[in-house]
Scaffold this motif. Structure first.
Motif, mmCIF file in Angstrom:
data_model
loop_
_atom_site.group_PDB
_atom_site.id
_atom_site.type_symbol
_atom_site.label_atom_id
_atom_site.label_comp_id
_atom_site.label_asym_id
_atom_site.label_seq_id
_atom_site.Cartn_x
_atom_site.Cartn_y
_atom_site.Cartn_z
ATOM 1 N N MET A 4 43.807 76.622 71.122
ATOM 2 C CA MET A 4 43.604 76.041 72.440
ATOM 3 C C MET A 4 42.116 75.965 72.749
ATOM 4 S SD MET A 4 45.133 77.087 76.134
ATOM 5 C CE MET A 4 46.746 76.460 75.750
ATOM 6 N N LEU A 5 41.729 74.894 73.399
ATOM 7 C CA LEU A 5 40.347 74.649 73.767
ATOM 8 C C LEU A 5 40.236 74.694 75.286
ATOM 9 C CD1 LEU A 5 37.515 73.659 72.774
ATOM 10 C CD2 LEU A 5 38.389 71.338 73.078
ATOM 11 N N THR A 6 39.286 75.471 75.794
ATOM 12 C CA THR A 6 39.052 75.552 77.237
ATOM 13 C C THR A 6 37.652 75.035 77.531
ATOM 14 O OG1 THR A 6 40.489 77.489 77.414
ATOM 15 C CG2 THR A 6 39.014 77.057 79.260
ATOM 16 N N LEU A 7 37.570 74.147 78.512
ATOM 17 C CA LEU A 7 36.312 73.515 78.882
ATOM 18 C C LEU A 7 36.059 73.667 80.373
ATOM 19 C CD1 LEU A 7 36.951 70.128 77.054
ATOM 20 C CD2 LEU A 7 35.620 72.050 76.179
ATOM 21 N N HIS A 35 47.092 63.619 76.228
ATOM 22 C CA HIS A 35 46.285 64.150 75.125
ATOM 23 C C HIS A 35 46.459 65.656 74.955
ATOM 24 C CE1 HIS A 35 44.293 60.275 74.786
ATOM 25 N NE2 HIS A 35 44.239 60.271 76.108
ATOM 26 N N GLY A 36 47.492 66.207 75.578
ATOM 27 C CA GLY A 36 47.724 67.645 75.478
ATOM 28 C C GLY A 36 46.761 68.452 76.326
ATOM 29 N N GLY A 37 46.229 67.824 77.370
ATOM 30 C CA GLY A 37 45.286 68.509 78.253
ATOM 31 C C GLY A 37 45.904 68.830 79.602
ATOM 32 N N ARG A 38 45.318 69.837 80.265
ATOM 33 C CA ARG A 38 45.785 70.243 81.599
ATOM 34 C C ARG A 38 44.578 70.602 82.457
ATOM 35 N NH1 ARG A 38 48.570 71.498 77.878
ATOM 36 N NH2 ARG A 38 47.566 73.428 77.284
ATOM 37 N N LEU A 39 44.622 70.151 83.692
ATOM 38 C CA LEU A 39 43.606 70.544 84.661
ATOM 39 C C LEU A 39 44.057 71.862 85.262
ATOM 40 C CD1 LEU A 39 41.056 69.886 86.304
ATOM 41 C CD2 LEU A 39 42.569 68.719 87.943
ATOM 42 N N GLU A 40 43.309 72.932 84.980
ATOM 43 C CA GLU A 40 43.666 74.259 85.469
ATOM 44 C C GLU A 40 43.122 74.497 86.877
ATOM 45 O OE1 GLU A 40 45.720 76.064 83.709
ATOM 46 O OE2 GLU A 40 45.591 74.991 81.809
ATOM 47 N N ASP A 58 45.496 71.546 74.131
ATOM 48 C CA ASP A 58 46.251 72.252 73.095
ATOM 49 C C ASP A 58 45.403 72.475 71.852
ATOM 50 O OD1 ASP A 58 48.486 72.318 74.733
ATOM 51 O OD2 ASP A 58 49.350 70.495 73.866
ATOM 52 N N ASP A 59 44.474 71.538 71.589
ATOM 53 C CA ASP A 59 43.602 71.639 70.423
ATOM 54 C C ASP A 59 42.417 70.696 70.594
ATOM 55 O OD1 ASP A 59 44.605 69.042 69.788
ATOM 56 O OD2 ASP A 59 46.183 69.924 68.570
#
Length: 94
Positions: A4-7, A35-40, A58-59
């Motif tokens: 998992m990638l966190t930005l 794209h398997g992304g989520r705004l946290e 996710d990656d």
């Protein structure tokens, strides 16, 4: 195994283009899921010209596909000089 990638994205709107920039961000953040992304988290500065987003993917491949998503790139190009200036920092828990 995918990691998992966190930005953290620091988004700054040009003076006078805050409303256009916020609409752009609303639209492109809605593309994350494909794209398997989520705004946290989405935080707006008290100045109204800055936002901070915490986003997970996710990656790395998902992040890379988000960056070249044609809908995103077309929207950004259409904004021209009103497009937000964004700095992205890859982060991890400590």
């Amino acid at each position: 195994m995918a990691v998992m990638l966190t930005l953290v994205a620091i988004v700054e709107y040009p003076a006078g283009a805050e409303a256009a920039g916020q609409r752009y961000e609303d639209t492109v953040l809605a593309l994350l899921d494909r794209h398997g992304g989520r705004l946290e988290r989405r935080l707006r500065g008290t100045d109204g010209r800055t936002e901070v987003h915490v986003i997970t993917f996710d990656d790395r491949a998902g992040y890379e596909s988000f960056l070249v998503d044609p809908e995103r790139t077309d929207l950004r190009a259409a904004l021209g000089t009103a497009a937000p200036n964004t700095r992205v920092i890859e982060v991890h828990e400590v």
